[in-house]
Write a protein that holds these residues in place. Structure first.
Motif, PDB file in Angstrom:
ATOM      1  N   UNK A  36       0.833  -1.205   0.000  1.00 43.93           N
ATOM      2  CA  UNK A  36       0.000   0.000   0.000  1.00 43.93           C
ATOM      3  C   UNK A  36       0.870   1.260   0.000  1.00 43.93           C
ATOM      4  N   UNK A  37       1.946   1.241   0.781  1.00 43.52           N
ATOM      5  CA  UNK A  37       2.857   2.375   0.846  1.00 43.52           C
ATOM      6  C   UNK A  37       3.480   2.634  -0.524  1.00 43.52           C
ATOM      7  N   UNK A  38       3.922   1.583  -1.184  1.00 40.27           N
ATOM      8  CA  UNK A  38       4.527   1.715  -2.510  1.00 40.27           C
ATOM      9  C   UNK A  38       3.540   2.337  -3.488  1.00 40.27           C
ATOM     10  N   UNK A  39       2.291   1.866  -3.442  1.00 40.45           N
ATOM     11  CA  UNK A  39       1.259   2.397  -4.333  1.00 40.45           C
ATOM     12  C   UNK A  39       0.934   3.843  -4.003  1.00 40.45           C
ATOM     13  N   UNK A  40       0.712   4.124  -2.720  1.00 40.02           N
ATOM     14  CA  UNK A  40       0.328   5.478  -2.309  1.00 40.02           C
ATOM     15  C   UNK A  40       1.408   6.507  -2.628  1.00 40.02           C
ATOM     16  N   UNK A  74      10.172   0.793  -9.519  1.00 41.88           N
ATOM     17  CA  UNK A  74      11.411   0.031  -9.497  1.00 41.88           C
ATOM     18  C   UNK A  74      11.649  -0.747  -8.222  1.00 41.88           C
ATOM     19  N   UNK A  75      10.620  -0.922  -7.406  1.00 43.57           N
ATOM     20  CA  UNK A  75      10.786  -1.680  -6.161  1.00 43.57           C
ATOM     21  C   UNK A  75      10.720  -3.177  -6.456  1.00 43.57           C
ATOM     22  N   UNK A 110      13.108  -3.386  -2.238  1.00 48.14           N
ATOM     23  CA  UNK A 110      14.236  -2.483  -2.409  1.00 48.14           C
ATOM     24  C   UNK A 110      14.293  -1.959  -3.841  1.00 48.14           C
ATOM     25  N   UNK A 111      14.975  -0.827  -3.987  1.00 45.47           N
ATOM     26  CA  UNK A 111      15.294  -0.299  -5.313  1.00 45.47           C
ATOM     27  C   UNK A 111      16.714   0.242  -5.267  1.00 45.47           C
ATOM     28  N   UNK A 118      23.775   3.274  -4.038  1.00 44.87           N
ATOM     29  CA  UNK A 118      22.664   3.839  -3.276  1.00 44.87           C
ATOM     30  C   UNK A 118      21.438   2.944  -3.436  1.00 44.87           C
ATOM     31  N   UNK A 119      20.710   2.742  -2.345  1.00 42.31           N
ATOM     32  CA  UNK A 119      19.496   1.945  -2.436  1.00 42.31           C
ATOM     33  C   UNK A 119      18.480   2.381  -1.385  1.00 42.31           C
ATOM     34  N   UNK A 120      17.243   2.016  -1.640  1.00 43.34           N
ATOM     35  CA  UNK A 120      16.156   2.239  -0.681  1.00 43.34           C
ATOM     36  C   UNK A 120      15.596   0.889  -0.298  1.00 43.34           C
ATOM     37  N   UNK A 121      15.317   0.714   0.995  1.00 39.33           N
ATOM     38  CA  UNK A 121      14.790  -0.557   1.479  1.00 39.33           C
ATOM     39  C   UNK A 121      13.546  -0.319   2.328  1.00 39.33           C
ATOM     40  N   UNK A 122      12.510  -1.110   2.092  1.00 36.17           N
ATOM     41  CA  UNK A 122      11.322  -1.154   2.945  1.00 36.17           C
ATOM     42  C   UNK A 122      11.366  -2.496   3.667  1.00 36.17           C
ATOM     43  N   UNK A 123      11.603  -2.434   4.968  1.00 44.18           N
ATOM     44  CA  UNK A 123      11.921  -3.637   5.739  1.00 44.18           C
ATOM     45  C   UNK A 123      10.760  -4.028   6.644  1.00 44.18           C
ATOM     46  N   UNK A 124      10.223  -5.236   6.485  1.00 39.59           N
ATOM     47  CA  UNK A 124       9.138  -5.684   7.377  1.00 39.59           C
ATOM     48  C   UNK A 124       9.643  -5.799   8.819  1.00 39.59           C
ATOM     49  N   UNK A 125       8.715  -5.717   9.747  1.00 44.85           N
ATOM     50  CA  UNK A 125       9.086  -5.633  11.165  1.00 44.85           C
ATOM     51  C   UNK A 125       9.910  -6.832  11.648  1.00 44.85           C
TER      52      UNK A 125
END
Length: 299
Positions: free
Chosen positions: A180-184, A189-190, A199-200, A263-270
């Motif tokens: 949902x966060x990615x969509x919103x 590129x994730x 990640x991207x 460089x990268x971005x990460x969305x990490x589950x709890x």
């Protein structure tokens, strides 16, 4: 003897009056709280139900969109969050993070915070199904009492909002919230790593394959919660990528993805972050959003 008897008699009468006045004061608080709650419900045209055990609270269930129509049982796992507001003026006193939750078995949900027990939560959950929310109108003596807590004043009646998630476990909840966060946010590129991290890579850097779990990297990074709150930010700080040295999300995702200058971005589950315990200002069960750049590396 008569003289002594009179003293004892007067003392007994005095104690009777004292305890009687305390009882009347306590009962009057219950009476005052009850009337305030009833007046609030009526003034706001709320369809509320009285506590089945008649301990003094009322509640209003707000149906969710979940497809499971089975009501919670004590042995069910429940994921939920809560907001504590003043019944008198609507001020918010306490809230769990918008993405963290107080997940536990329904039978243990009366433990709202480390120092506060609210049995009403457990009682009401058994009237609800997954994904429902509820407003619980709590008299002060079933909430923070005559002493209050922090910004919550003495004898404050509470409007407690409990929102449950339709998800049956934390992994499913994290996955849904990340997507949902990615969509919103319109993120492109994730990629979902096998571990569950999204990640991207915006810059691969030099020799990404040389970044391993045996590497020590010097980084510039910013860590956020997915509500945008920055919980940490550093430049030129060094970490080992070996398991146990940093959070699992870094250990499982960074090796082989970026090298020096990468460089990268990460969305990490709890489960790959700070898990059910949290850390400092990071609430338990929080999803983490990191931007990271490797500025140096040692193998």
């Amino acid at each position: 003897m008569l003289k002594h008897l009179s003293r004892y008699t007067f003392a007994l009468i005095g104690l009777t009056i004292l305890f009687g006045s305390c009882k009347k004061e306590y009962e009057s608080i219950q009476s005052v709280d009850a009337q305030k709650i009833k007046d609030y419900i009526k003034a706001n045209n709320i369809t509320a139900v009285e506590d089945p055990d008649k301990t003094g609270f009322y509640y209003q269930i707000i149906p969710g969109t979940g497809t499971d129509t089975t009501k919670y049982k004590y042995t069910d796992s429940v994921l939920y969050n809560g907001v504590v507001k003043s019944l008198a003026n609507g001020s918010t006193y306490l809230t769990t993070s918008s993405v963290a939750n107080l997940g536990t078995l329904v039978g243990y949900t009366e433990k709202f915070t480390a120092s506060l027990t609210i049995p009403a939560i457990r009682t009401v959950l058994t009237k609800m199904k997954r994904g429902d929310a509820v407003r619980i109108f709590l008299p002060s003596y079933l909430a923070f009492g005559k002493n209050g807590s922090g910004d919550i004043p003495s004898n404050e009646n509470i409007d407690l909002v409990i929102t449950t998630y339709a998800d049956k476990n934390q992994t499913a909840l994290d996955e849904r919230l990340i997507q949902k966060f990615i969509t919103d946010k319109g993120l492109t590129g994730m990629t979902r790593d096998g571990s569950g991290v999204y990640y991207s890579v915006s810059a691969a850097g030099t020799r990404p394959d040389s970044t391993t779990n045996f590497s020590t990297i010097t980084t510039t990074y910013t860590g956020r919660l997915i509500d945008g709150t920055v919980f940490d930010s550093n430049t030129d700080v060094s970490f080992s990528l070996s398991p146990g040295s940093v959070i699992d999300g870094w250990t499982k995702t960074i090796p082989g993805k970026i090298g020096v200058g990468g460089k990268m971005r990460m969305l990490i589950p709890s489960a790959l972050g700070y898990k059910t315990t949290g850390s400092g200002t990071i609430s338990p069960n929080s999803i983490l959003d990191f931007d990271i750049e490797i500025t140096a590396r040692k193998n």
